[in-house]
Design a protein around this motif. Structure first.
Motif, PDB file in Angstrom:
ATOM      1  N   MET A   1      41.085  46.365  43.997  1.00  0.00           N
ATOM      2  CA  MET A   1      41.480  47.178  42.833  1.00  0.00           C
ATOM      3  C   MET A   1      40.209  47.692  42.162  1.00  0.00           C
ATOM      4  O   MET A   1      39.490  46.940  41.499  1.00  0.00           O
ATOM      5  N   LYS A   2      39.923  48.979  42.356  1.00  0.00           N
ATOM      6  CA  LYS A   2      38.685  49.572  41.880  1.00  0.00           C
ATOM      7  C   LYS A   2      38.832  50.130  40.458  1.00  0.00           C
ATOM      8  O   LYS A   2      39.886  50.650  40.081  1.00  0.00           O
ATOM      9  N   THR A   4      38.254  52.945  38.004  1.00  0.00           N
ATOM     10  CA  THR A   4      38.095  54.393  38.172  1.00  0.00           C
ATOM     11  C   THR A   4      37.582  55.087  36.920  1.00  0.00           C
ATOM     12  O   THR A   4      36.974  56.162  37.013  1.00  0.00           O
ATOM     13  N   THR A  24      42.256  51.591  36.538  1.00  0.00           N
ATOM     14  CA  THR A  24      42.069  51.199  37.935  1.00  0.00           C
ATOM     15  C   THR A  24      42.819  52.132  38.873  1.00  0.00           C
ATOM     16  O   THR A  24      43.717  52.876  38.453  1.00  0.00           O
ATOM     17  N   ASP A  25      42.460  52.063  40.161  1.00  0.00           N
ATOM     18  CA  ASP A  25      43.106  52.926  41.157  1.00  0.00           C
ATOM     19  C   ASP A  25      44.527  52.482  41.488  1.00  0.00           C
ATOM     20  O   ASP A  25      45.243  53.180  42.211  1.00  0.00           O
ATOM     21  N   GLN A  26      44.962  51.329  40.965  1.00  0.00           N
ATOM     22  CA  GLN A  26      46.341  50.885  41.160  1.00  0.00           C
ATOM     23  C   GLN A  26      47.228  51.191  39.953  1.00  0.00           C
ATOM     24  O   GLN A  26      48.364  50.727  39.879  1.00  0.00           O
ATOM     25  N   GLY A  27      46.691  51.938  39.009  1.00  0.00           N
ATOM     26  CA  GLY A  27      47.477  52.351  37.855  1.00  0.00           C
ATOM     27  C   GLY A  27      47.499  51.359  36.706  1.00  0.00           C
ATOM     28  O   GLY A  27      48.054  51.646  35.643  1.00  0.00           O
ATOM     29  N   LEU A  28      46.917  50.190  36.901  1.00  0.00           N
ATOM     30  CA  LEU A  28      46.865  49.206  35.826  1.00  0.00           C
ATOM     31  C   LEU A  28      45.716  49.513  34.877  1.00  0.00           C
ATOM     32  O   LEU A  28      44.632  49.916  35.310  1.00  0.00           O
ATOM     33  N   ASP A  59      35.028  46.284  41.695  1.00  0.00           N
ATOM     34  CA  ASP A  59      36.319  45.623  41.900  1.00  0.00           C
ATOM     35  C   ASP A  59      36.719  44.930  40.596  1.00  0.00           C
ATOM     36  O   ASP A  59      36.049  44.000  40.139  1.00  0.00           O
ATOM     37  N   SER A  61      38.924  42.887  39.934  1.00  0.00           N
ATOM     38  CA  SER A  61      39.337  41.488  40.048  1.00  0.00           C
ATOM     39  C   SER A  61      38.152  40.522  40.032  1.00  0.00           C
ATOM     40  O   SER A  61      38.332  39.317  39.836  1.00  0.00           O
ATOM     41  N   LYS A  97      43.924  41.623  35.069  1.00  0.00           N
ATOM     42  CA  LYS A  97      44.228  40.586  36.063  1.00  0.00           C
ATOM     43  C   LYS A  97      45.566  39.905  35.767  1.00  0.00           C
ATOM     44  O   LYS A  97      46.364  39.633  36.676  1.00  0.00           O
ATOM     45  N   ALA A 100      48.322  42.257  36.690  1.00  0.00           N
ATOM     46  CA  ALA A 100      48.493  42.300  38.144  1.00  0.00           C
ATOM     47  C   ALA A 100      49.253  41.077  38.643  1.00  0.00           C
ATOM     48  O   ALA A 100      50.036  41.158  39.603  1.00  0.00           O
TER      49      ALA A 100
END
Length: 401
Positions: A1-2, A4, A24-28, A59, A61, A97, A100
């Protein structure tokens, strides 16, 4: 999870706050408090010019590695500006975190050690009768612990004895100067607690903040004078630099001692904790550098029978307050949590999941730390330069505030 993007949001819904928002690139996303009261823009510059450029692409995380990188990698370590900046990033990463993982932060830390957390509120008065009445009002609302302050005869209103809720400044927007007399203060304060116990009894926990204004021998004398009134604690009895002075205080009084709201790292508290010179450590998430170091500080304190009592005044945002609550619910050595109710406009900008009832707090069970920021509303409250007061003795000597 990068990672951004990172936003640094400065807003003043009642007072100034600095918020780190990480994408983040996962939308979180996650937010963290980076407020340093009276020096907010210094932290903003540290974040924008030094930390954010090397945070993008990492990252999200790897919280521990990021914290160590920013702390050890700077070479010029510690200090309130550095640690507030790191604290904002670290808290935002823990928020991400926990989101997630789909759980509240306290669950991610290891789960709750209690069902709710005792908190204390602030009561003050220009005179003893007013202060007693205001403590009684909090008791009527269900609070079981109250910090009591009172005006000092012969002095103008000083810290903790008026009803101001924001930083103070004079008509030229420069720091307000207050006047102090240690002798007048030490003669008067025991009378306040004698009246409180006579009129309200011993079913309420009473606390008092000296605000760093005494020498060690003066603090020892005051602690001894207050022993009959069974204070929950005497807070910030001497300047934070006088850590060895707590040995003298400890040798002369059994009044419990609390300190730490201006500490920045575990090294500031190490001697006091390891020698059991204090009973409560009052460091807070934003000033200590985030959730990551606060866990270590709380664990060290627990080994030495020192309890937690995170600073919880309105000079930190609800994002920091929420992080403190999650840590407090988890910490096996939790003692008490300071609670200074936020202004309505602050809570509107920072909606949150934490609750207060019957003198106790709970962080809630929303994923993350449970506080968000309304960026549209935040933009309606632009930053306004402000200062904490400055303190002088009656002869004009600059003194601790």
């Amino acid at each position: 999870m990068k990672i951004t993007d990172v936003k640094i949001i400065v807003t003043a819904p009642g007072r100034n706050f600095v918020t780190v928002k990480i994408f983040t690139d996962q939308g979180l996303t996650g937010i963290g408090d980076a407020t340093l009261n009276g020096r907010e823009k210094a932290v903003v510059a540290y974040l924008e010019d030094h930390l954010v450029p090397i945070l993008i692409g990492r990252d999200a995380s790897r919280i521990e590695d990021i914290w160590q990188y920013f702390y050890k990698g700077a070479y010029w370590r510690r200090g309130p500006v550095t640690m507030a900046a790191i604290g904002g990033i670290d808290t935002a990463l823990w928020d991400i975190k926990a989101k997630a993982a789909g759980m509240p932060l306290y669950q991610l830390l290891g789960g709750a050690s209690r069902e709710k957390m005792l908190c204390y509120v602030h009561a003050q008065g220009g005179e003893i009768a007013e202060a007693v009445d205001n403590v009684a009002k909090w008791m009527d609302k269900g609070y079981r612990a109250v910090r009591a302050q009172v005006g000092i005869p012969g002095l103008p209103a000083v810290y903790g004895t008026d009803n101001s809720t924001t930083n103070t400044a004079d008509r030229n927007n420069l720091p307000q100067e207050e006047t102090w007399s240690t002798a007048k203060y030490m003669r008067h304060v025991p009378m306040l607690f004698e009246a409180l116990r006579d009129q309200l009894g011993f079913d309420v926990e009473l606390l008092h903040d000296v605000h760093h204004r005494l020498t060690p021998i003066e603090a020892a004398r005051l602690g001894k004078d207050l022993e009959p009134y069974r204070l929950f604690w005497l807070e910030d009895a001497v300047a934070a630099e006088h850590q060895e002075g707590f040995r003298l205080i400890r040798n002369h009084t059994t009044t419990p001692l609390a300190v730490g709201e201006v500490f920045n790292t575990i090294w500031d508290a190490r001697l006091l904790i390891e020698e059991q010179l204090i009973d409560y450590i009052r460091m807070t998430t934003v000033h200590a550098g985030g959730v990551t170091p606060m866990r270590r500080i709380m664990d060290l304190a627990g080994i030495h029978n020192v309890r937690t009592a995170c600073h919880g005044a309105m000079d930190m945002s609800p994002a920091c307050f929420a992080a403190n609550l999650h840590l407090g619910l988890w910490a096996p050595n939790f003692g008490i949590q300071e609670y200074s109710p936020y202004l309505p406009e602050t809570l509107a900008v920072f909606p949150g999941a934490w609750t207060v009832a019957d003198g106790h707090l709970h962080p809630g069970d929303a994923p993350g730390h449970g506080v968000d920021i309304d960026e549209t509303l935040a933009a309606k409250y632009p930053y306004e330069r402000s200062y904490l007061p400055v303190n002088r003795l009656e002869d004009g000597t600059l003194w601790h505030w």
